[in-house]
Write an enzyme that holds these catalytic residues in place. Structure first.
Site, PDB file in Angstrom:
ATOM      1  N   HIS A 182       0.836  -1.213   0.000  1.00  9.73           N
ATOM      2  CA  HIS A 182       0.000   0.000   0.000  1.00  9.73           C
ATOM      3  C   HIS A 182       0.872   1.265   0.000  1.00  9.73           C
ATOM      4  CE1 HIS A 182      -3.000  -2.657   2.410  1.00  9.73           C
ATOM      5  NE2 HIS A 182      -3.497  -2.529   1.199  1.00  9.73           N
ATOM      6  N   LYS A 195     -17.215  -6.100   7.559  1.00  6.78           N
ATOM      7  CA  LYS A 195     -15.951  -6.817   7.756  1.00  6.78           C
ATOM      8  C   LYS A 195     -15.564  -6.780   9.227  1.00  6.78           C
ATOM      9  CE  LYS A 195     -13.102  -6.744   3.588  1.00  6.78           C
ATOM     10  NZ  LYS A 195     -11.925  -6.127   2.981  1.00  6.78           N
TER      11      LYS A 195
HETATM   12  P1  ADP Z   1      -9.562  -4.276  -0.307  1.00  8.35           P
HETATM   13  O1  ADP Z   1     -10.221  -3.262  -1.204  1.00  8.35           O
HETATM   14  O2  ADP Z   1      -9.612  -5.664  -0.842  1.00  8.35           O
HETATM   15  O3  ADP Z   1      -9.876  -4.157   1.138  1.00  8.35           O
HETATM   16  P2  ADP Z   1      -6.949  -3.410   0.454  1.00  8.35           P
HETATM   17  O4  ADP Z   1      -7.462  -2.472   1.423  1.00  8.35           O
HETATM   18  O5  ADP Z   1      -6.095  -4.517   0.940  1.00  8.35           O
HETATM   19  O6  ADP Z   1      -8.033  -3.952  -0.501  1.00  8.35           O
HETATM   20  O7  ADP Z   1      -6.105  -2.650  -0.648  1.00  8.35           O
HETATM   21  C1  ADP Z   1      -6.489  -1.448  -1.240  1.00  8.35           C
HETATM   22  C2  ADP Z   1      -5.836  -1.336  -2.588  1.00  8.35           C
HETATM   23  O8  ADP Z   1      -4.444  -1.576  -2.481  1.00  8.35           O
HETATM   24  C3  ADP Z   1      -6.340  -2.309  -3.644  1.00  8.35           C
HETATM   25  O9  ADP Z   1      -6.372  -1.635  -4.880  1.00  8.35           O
HETATM   26  C4  ADP Z   1      -5.296  -3.380  -3.664  1.00  8.35           C
HETATM   27  O10 ADP Z   1      -5.223  -3.997  -4.931  1.00  8.35           O
HETATM   28  C5  ADP Z   1      -4.057  -2.565  -3.401  1.00  8.35           C
HETATM   29  N1  ADP Z   1      -2.987  -3.389  -2.836  1.00  8.35           N
HETATM   30  C6  ADP Z   1      -3.022  -4.172  -1.742  1.00  8.35           C
HETATM   31  N2  ADP Z   1      -1.848  -4.792  -1.529  1.00  8.35           N
HETATM   32  C7  ADP Z   1      -1.031  -4.393  -2.536  1.00  8.35           C
HETATM   33  C8  ADP Z   1       0.320  -4.716  -2.915  1.00  8.35           C
HETATM   34  N3  ADP Z   1       1.046  -5.588  -2.217  1.00  8.35           N
HETATM   35  N4  ADP Z   1       0.832  -4.118  -4.016  1.00  8.35           N
HETATM   36  C9  ADP Z   1       0.065  -3.259  -4.736  1.00  8.35           C
HETATM   37  N5  ADP Z   1      -1.206  -2.931  -4.445  1.00  8.35           N
HETATM   38  C10 ADP Z   1      -1.755  -3.489  -3.370  1.00  8.35           C
END
Ligand code: ADP
Length: 163
Positions: free
Chosen positions: A17, A41
Site C-alpha cells: 500500500h 468486515k
Molecule cells: P480491499 O479493497 O480488498 O480491502 P486493500 O485495502 O487490501 O483492498 O487494498 C487497497 C488497494 O491496495 C487495492 O487496490 C489493492 O489492490 C491494493 N494493494 C493491496 N496490496 C497491494 C500490494 N502488495 N501491491 C500493490 N497494491 C496493493
C-alpha cells in the site's frame, strides 16, 4: 487541481500500500487515502487506528490526506472532487474483480477514471490478510509492514485477544 482517491481497508497498511501511496502522490496534485469503514468486515483495527497509522507513516508526503469514509466509494469520490481512483494490481486474480468494480463505478460516476498501478515486484504476494495470518501465529512480519507498526499488530493478537 487533480485530486485522486486511493481507497481500501488497510487493515493493516502494508509496504505494498505504501508503495502505491508514494507513487500516486507523485503523479497527482493531491492524493486522498480513503480508509473504508466497512461495518460488515470484522476488522482487526478500528477505523481511527487505521487512519492514524497511515497518517504517521506518510507524514513526509505534503500533498496527501488520510480520511475515513462510509458507504459507496463513488459517492465519497464525488464529495472530495476526485477525478481519479487509484487501485493496485498484484496478479491476474485481482484483475477480474477490479475490472468489474471499475466498470460499474464508471456507470455511477462517468467523470471518475480508475487508474491501475502495478505492484512493485517485491510486494506482489503481499496483502493485509497475509500480514494478519502471519501475525496471528507470532510470525515474522518485518518484510511486510514498517517496524513502527509491528508492535501494534502483535498486540492485537497476543495481548487484546489472547489468541
Ligand atoms: P480491499 O479493497 O480488498 O480491502 P486493500 O485495502 O487490501 O483492498 O487494498 C487497497 C488497494 O491496495 C487495492 O487496490 C489493492 O489492490 C491494493 N494493494 C493491496 N496490496 C497491494 C500490494 N502488495 N501491491 C500493490 N497494491 C496493493
Amino acid at each position: 487541481m487533480k485530486i485522486a482517491l486511493y481507497p481500501g481497508s488497510f487493515d493493516p497498511v502494508t509496504f505494498g500500500h505504501l508503495d502505491i501511496i508514494h507513487r500516486s502522490a507523485g503523479v497527482f496534485d493531491e492524493l486522498v487515502v480513503g480508509v473504508l469503514n466497512n461495518r460488515q468486515k470484522n476488522a482487526l483495527f478500528s477505523i481511527n487506528e487505521r487512519v492514524n497509522m497511515i497518517k504517521e507513516l506518510t507524514k513526509d508526503i505534503p500533498n496527501l490526506r488520510v480520511e475515513s469514509f462510509d458507504g459507496l466509494m463513488v459517492d465519497y469520490a464525488r464529495e472530495i472532487h476526485a477525478t481519479a481512483v487509484i487501485r493496485g494490481l498484484r496478479a491476474v486474480t485481482d484483475f477480474e474483480y477490479e475490472l468489474q468494480i471499475a466498470q460499474s463505478n464508471k456507470i455511477q460516476y462517468p467523470e471518475l477514471e480508475t487508474i491501475f498501478l502495478t505492484t512493485d515486484i517485491h510486494y506482489s504476494y503481499l496483502s493485509s490478510t497475509i500480514v494478519r495470518e502471519f501475525a496471528s501465529y507470532g510470525g515474522d512480519i518485518s518484510h511486510f509492514v514498517p517496524a513502527s507498526i509491528i508492535p501494534k499488530i502483535m498486540d492485537k493478537y497476543h495481548t487484546d485477544k489472547k489468541e
